[in-house]
Design a protein around this motif. Structure first.
Motif, PDB file in Angstrom:
ATOM      1  N   MET A   1       0.671  -1.318  -0.079  1.00  0.00           N
ATOM      2  CA  MET A   1      -0.059   0.017   0.011  1.00  0.00           C
ATOM      3  C   MET A   1       1.055   0.985   0.540  1.00  0.00           C
ATOM      4  O   MET A   1       2.141   1.433   0.881  1.00  0.00           O
ATOM      5  CB  MET A   1      -1.123   0.083   1.171  1.00  0.00           C
ATOM      6  CG  MET A   1      -1.731   1.080   1.544  1.00  0.00           C
ATOM      7  SD  MET A   1      -3.027   1.134   2.984  1.00  0.00           S
ATOM      8  CE  MET A   1      -3.783  -0.278   2.907  1.00  0.00           C
ATOM      9  N   LEU A   2       0.381   2.276  -1.131  1.00  0.00           N
ATOM     10  CA  LEU A   2       0.651   3.865  -0.959  1.00  0.00           C
ATOM     11  C   LEU A   2       0.219   4.790  -0.173  1.00  0.00           C
ATOM     12  O   LEU A   2      -0.698   4.843  -0.188  1.00  0.00           O
ATOM     13  CB  LEU A   2       1.045   3.850  -2.739  1.00  0.00           C
ATOM     14  CG  LEU A   2       1.866   3.125  -3.183  1.00  0.00           C
ATOM     15  CD1 LEU A   2       1.868   3.891  -4.794  1.00  0.00           C
ATOM     16  CD2 LEU A   2       3.766   3.302  -2.597  1.00  0.00           C
ATOM     17  N   TYR A   3       1.476   5.047   0.904  1.00  0.00           N
ATOM     18  CA  TYR A   3       0.338   6.234   2.200  1.00  0.00           C
ATOM     19  C   TYR A   3       0.952   7.311   1.809  1.00  0.00           C
ATOM     20  O   TYR A   3      -0.261   8.376   1.980  1.00  0.00           O
ATOM     21  CB  TYR A   3       1.118   5.499   3.080  1.00  0.00           C
ATOM     22  CG  TYR A   3       0.795   4.063   4.335  1.00  0.00           C
ATOM     23  CD1 TYR A   3      -0.440   4.059   4.694  1.00  0.00           C
ATOM     24  CD2 TYR A   3       1.942   3.154   3.745  1.00  0.00           C
ATOM     25  CE1 TYR A   3      -0.550   2.710   5.811  1.00  0.00           C
ATOM     26  CE2 TYR A   3       1.690   1.700   5.032  1.00  0.00           C
ATOM     27  CZ  TYR A   3      -0.151   1.658   5.575  1.00  0.00           C
ATOM     28  OH  TYR A   3      -0.318   0.572   6.602  1.00  0.00           O
ATOM     29  N   SER A   4       1.976   8.030   1.104  1.00  0.00           N
ATOM     30  CA  SER A   4       2.543   8.980   0.353  1.00  0.00           C
ATOM     31  C   SER A   4       2.109   9.151  -1.311  1.00  0.00           C
ATOM     32  O   SER A   4       2.150   9.985  -1.955  1.00  0.00           O
ATOM     33  CB  SER A   4       3.105   9.160   0.748  1.00  0.00           C
ATOM     34  OG  SER A   4       4.940   8.279   0.138  1.00  0.00           O
ATOM     35  N   CYS A   5       0.938   8.023  -1.824  1.00  0.00           N
ATOM     36  CA  CYS A   5       0.588   8.390  -2.953  1.00  0.00           C
ATOM     37  C   CYS A   5      -0.281   9.070  -3.115  1.00  0.00           C
ATOM     38  O   CYS A   5      -1.732   9.206  -3.294  1.00  0.00           O
ATOM     39  CB  CYS A   5       0.245   7.364  -3.732  1.00  0.00           C
ATOM     40  SG  CYS A   5      -0.483   7.064  -5.287  1.00  0.00           S
ATOM     41  N   LEU A   6      -0.253  10.670  -3.563  1.00  0.00           N
ATOM     42  CA  LEU A   6      -1.101  11.867  -3.535  1.00  0.00           C
ATOM     43  C   LEU A   6      -1.587  11.889  -4.810  1.00  0.00           C
ATOM     44  O   LEU A   6      -0.348  12.107  -5.474  1.00  0.00           O
ATOM     45  CB  LEU A   6      -0.469  13.051  -2.749  1.00  0.00           C
ATOM     46  CG  LEU A   6      -0.766  12.932  -0.817  1.00  0.00           C
ATOM     47  CD1 LEU A   6       0.345  14.236  -0.638  1.00  0.00           C
ATOM     48  CD2 LEU A   6      -1.520  12.483  -1.009  1.00  0.00           C
ATOM     49  N   LEU A   7      -2.183  12.474  -5.205  1.00  0.00           N
ATOM     50  CA  LEU A   7      -2.687  12.324  -6.500  1.00  0.00           C
ATOM     51  C   LEU A   7      -3.780  13.298  -6.975  1.00  0.00           C
ATOM     52  O   LEU A   7      -5.036  13.861  -6.875  1.00  0.00           O
ATOM     53  CB  LEU A   7      -3.240  11.230  -7.316  1.00  0.00           C
ATOM     54  CG  LEU A   7      -3.046  11.103  -9.267  1.00  0.00           C
ATOM     55  CD1 LEU A   7      -1.864  11.439  -9.536  1.00  0.00           C
ATOM     56  CD2 LEU A   7      -3.735   9.977  -9.505  1.00  0.00           C
ATOM     57  N   HIS A   8      -2.979  14.804  -7.718  1.00  0.00           N
ATOM     58  CA  HIS A   8      -3.800  15.784  -7.676  1.00  0.00           C
ATOM     59  C   HIS A   8      -2.934  16.439  -9.207  1.00  0.00           C
ATOM     60  O   HIS A   8      -2.286  16.618  -9.233  1.00  0.00           O
ATOM     61  CB  HIS A   8      -3.963  16.699  -6.091  1.00  0.00           C
ATOM     62  CG  HIS A   8      -4.119  18.161  -6.639  1.00  0.00           C
ATOM     63  ND1 HIS A   8      -5.915  18.234  -6.683  1.00  0.00           N
ATOM     64  CD2 HIS A   8      -3.859  18.938  -6.556  1.00  0.00           C
ATOM     65  CE1 HIS A   8      -6.469  19.868  -6.762  1.00  0.00           C
ATOM     66  NE2 HIS A   8      -4.861  19.586  -6.601  1.00  0.00           N
ATOM     67  N   GLU A   9      -4.045  16.867 -10.071  1.00  0.00           N
ATOM     68  CA  GLU A   9      -3.954  18.195 -11.427  1.00  0.00           C
ATOM     69  C   GLU A   9      -2.272  17.649 -11.641  1.00  0.00           C
ATOM     70  O   GLU A   9      -1.891  17.694 -11.760  1.00  0.00           O
ATOM     71  CB  GLU A   9      -3.722  18.824 -10.828  1.00  0.00           C
ATOM     72  CG  GLU A   9      -5.493  19.620  -9.913  1.00  0.00           C
ATOM     73  CD  GLU A   9      -5.297  21.454  -9.717  1.00  0.00           C
ATOM     74  OE1 GLU A   9      -3.801  21.683 -10.119  1.00  0.00           O
ATOM     75  OE2 GLU A   9      -5.794  22.238  -9.682  1.00  0.00           O
ATOM     76  N   LYS A  10      -2.761  16.136 -12.482  1.00  0.00           N
ATOM     77  CA  LYS A  10      -2.034  15.945 -12.883  1.00  0.00           C
ATOM     78  C   LYS A  10      -0.266  15.205 -12.196  1.00  0.00           C
ATOM     79  O   LYS A  10       0.864  15.297 -12.709  1.00  0.00           O
ATOM     80  CB  LYS A  10      -1.053  16.260 -14.033  1.00  0.00           C
ATOM     81  CG  LYS A  10      -2.372  16.111 -15.611  1.00  0.00           C
ATOM     82  CD  LYS A  10      -3.206  14.631 -15.730  1.00  0.00           C
ATOM     83  CE  LYS A  10      -4.273  14.607 -16.784  1.00  0.00           C
ATOM     84  NZ  LYS A  10      -4.612  13.793 -17.055  1.00  0.00           N
ATOM     85  N   VAL A  11      -0.362  15.688 -10.726  1.00  0.00           N
ATOM     86  CA  VAL A  11       0.860  15.452 -10.326  1.00  0.00           C
ATOM     87  C   VAL A  11       0.547  14.137  -8.826  1.00  0.00           C
ATOM     88  O   VAL A  11      -0.170  13.788  -8.764  1.00  0.00           O
ATOM     89  CB  VAL A  11       1.507  16.415  -9.407  1.00  0.00           C
ATOM     90  CG1 VAL A  11       2.523  16.296  -8.713  1.00  0.00           C
ATOM     91  CG2 VAL A  11       1.354  17.236 -10.612  1.00  0.00           C
ATOM     92  N   LEU A  12       1.970  12.510  -9.436  1.00  0.00           N
ATOM     93  CA  LEU A  12       1.819  11.756  -8.271  1.00  0.00           C
ATOM     94  C   LEU A  12       2.920  12.218  -7.476  1.00  0.00           C
ATOM     95  O   LEU A  12       4.255  12.299  -7.848  1.00  0.00           O
ATOM     96  CB  LEU A  12       2.242  10.933  -9.254  1.00  0.00           C
ATOM     97  CG  LEU A  12       2.152   9.452  -8.564  1.00  0.00           C
ATOM     98  CD1 LEU A  12       0.991   9.138  -7.799  1.00  0.00           C
ATOM     99  CD2 LEU A  12       3.291   8.652  -9.161  1.00  0.00           C
ATOM    100  N   LEU A  13       2.896  12.238  -6.018  1.00  0.00           N
ATOM    101  CA  LEU A  13       3.912  12.140  -5.185  1.00  0.00           C
ATOM    102  C   LEU A  13       3.896  11.067  -3.932  1.00  0.00           C
ATOM    103  O   LEU A  13       3.054  10.934  -3.386  1.00  0.00           O
ATOM    104  CB  LEU A  13       3.596  13.622  -4.243  1.00  0.00           C
ATOM    105  CG  LEU A  13       3.882  13.793  -2.889  1.00  0.00           C
ATOM    106  CD1 LEU A  13       6.051  13.882  -3.417  1.00  0.00           C
ATOM    107  CD2 LEU A  13       3.183  14.397  -2.216  1.00  0.00           C
ATOM    108  N   ILE A  14       5.607  10.797  -3.802  1.00  0.00           N
ATOM    109  CA  ILE A  14       5.455   9.741  -3.280  1.00  0.00           C
ATOM    110  C   ILE A  14       6.983  10.034  -2.441  1.00  0.00           C
ATOM    111  O   ILE A  14       8.374  10.505  -2.784  1.00  0.00           O
ATOM    112  CB  ILE A  14       6.368   8.544  -3.917  1.00  0.00           C
ATOM    113  CG1 ILE A  14       4.343   7.755  -5.190  1.00  0.00           C
ATOM    114  CG2 ILE A  14       6.780   7.411  -3.154  1.00  0.00           C
ATOM    115  CD1 ILE A  14       5.096   7.116  -5.706  1.00  0.00           C
ATOM    116  N   ASP A  15       6.362  10.239  -1.101  1.00  0.00           N
ATOM    117  CA  ASP A  15       7.560   9.789   0.208  1.00  0.00           C
ATOM    118  C   ASP A  15       7.727   9.008   0.484  1.00  0.00           C
ATOM    119  O   ASP A  15       7.163   8.339   0.519  1.00  0.00           O
ATOM    120  CB  ASP A  15       6.707  11.461   1.315  1.00  0.00           C
ATOM    121  CG  ASP A  15       7.931  11.672   1.803  1.00  0.00           C
ATOM    122  OD1 ASP A  15       8.673  10.046   3.017  1.00  0.00           O
ATOM    123  OD2 ASP A  15       7.971  12.931   2.752  1.00  0.00           O
TER     124      ASP A  15
END
Length: 344
Positions: A1-15
């Motif tokens: 499971m990706l806990y920091s997988c933020l996806l918003h307005e074509k941006v994928l963030l993984i910390d």
């Protein structure tokens, strides 16, 4: 499971530190279970992230942000990390690898990727790399260091305003549980707590925003909470910060609280940070602060998910929140506090 997988307005963030911490939570053999101790990236975690990434819909995003904040070591992971990078790069994604400490830069042998980099930056001895086949820069480079906080705030607001999320809705002027006022809007933090992995990443960010307040070499700092939702939030922050938590449910009138009920919960001379789900008028936090003061202990600040800033005034104690409703943004949320005097 990706806990920091933020996806918003074509941006994928993984910390990746966030991912490593939550992976460590399930491993009883590791002591690296908080944001202070988790400085090493491990092979099982990186492979797990790559496996999860391969199940994402690639058409949903154009930009990838890989955040390596607070990580210092990664032994024998250069091949797996390069494979993860190439997976996105060959798909034509714009990639930012940010907050790379010098030791981690060497461990991951990122110099092998430099020939593909559009820009390489150095800020406070941490590298940032930007890769783009189109030779454009979608996000201004100085802003990328703070991008995840802005991204989370935007997603939280979007959930608050969504009619289907259950985060925020009509309350039909119900009487407040803790204060003699009517609230026509309801902020449902229980839904936030159940909205995983979004809430896990939010609590990770909240823990980072308050970590400077805690000195792990001292044993006189505690978290204190006084509600069911607050207890969940405090228990998560307790693990993320490596700080003990005290819990006292259903705070009633202060004159009904007796010393025998407080034994082994509030310790004389210790310092506490009050953890709540929502702070509005602050009635419950004031009660808790009075009880703690009665035990000759101290309240050093407040930690909450949502802070309703009803007035602007200097505070003698800091308040840390993931989201704030104030006079600048309340035209969007229309949060109101009423009494029967409003109807005169």
């Amino acid at each position: 499971m990706l806990y920091s997988c933020l996806l918003h307005e074509k941006v994928l963030l993984i910390d990746l530190q966030c991912e490593q911490i939550y992976a460590n939570f399930g491993n009883k053999d590791t002591i690296e279970q908080n944001i202070f101790n988790t400085t090493s990236l491990t092979l099982p975690l990186l492979r797990s992230v790559f496996d999860d990434v391969k199940h994402l819909a690639l058409t949903s995003f154009d930009i990838v942000v890989l955040d390596l904040s607070n990580l210092q070591n990664a032994h024998n992971l250069d091949f797996v990390f390069e494979t993860l990078f190439e997976y996105f790069f060959e798909k034509g994604k714009e990639i930012y690898i940010i907050n790379i400490k010098t030791t981690l830069y060497d461990n991951l042998k990122l110099n092998k990727l430099e020939s593909k980099a559009l820009l390489k930056g150095l800020n406070n001895n941490e590298y940032c790399l930007h890769f783009s086949l189109s030779k454009t820069m979608t996000i201004p480079f100085p802003e990328i260091l703070y991008f995840k906080f802005k991204l989370f705030q935007e997603l939280f607001e979007k959930k608050m305003l969504s009619a289907n999320s259950g985060y925020y809705g009509e309350n039909k002027e119900k009487l407040s549980y803790s204060s003699d006022v009517y609230l026509d809007k309801y902020i449902n933090i229980k839904v936030f707590n159940e909205d995983k992995p979004f809430s896990h990443f939010g609590l990770f960010l909240l823990a980072h925003s308050v970590k400077s307040l805690f000195n792990n070499e001292k044993n006189n700092q505690y978290l204190f909470t006084m509600s069911i939702n607050g207890s969940y939030i405090a228990s998560m922050l307790s693990r993320l910060l490596g700080v003990e938590v005290s819990y006292l449910d259903h705070l009633g009138p202060i004159n009904r609280m007796y010393k025998t009920k407080l034994d082994n919960r509030i310790l004389t001379g210790k310092h506490y940070f009050l953890v709540s789900d929502v702070i509005c008028l602050g009635t419950e936090t004031k009660k808790a602060e009075s009880i703690i003061s009665y035990e000759n202990a101290f309240v050093d600040g407040y930690i909450t998910i949502v802070n309703i800033k009803t007035v602007t005034r200097p505070n003698d104690k800091p308040t840390f929140s993931l989201f704030e409703i104030n006079k600048e943004n309340n035209n969007i949320f229309n949060y109101s506090i009423k009494t029967e005097l409003n109807k005169l």
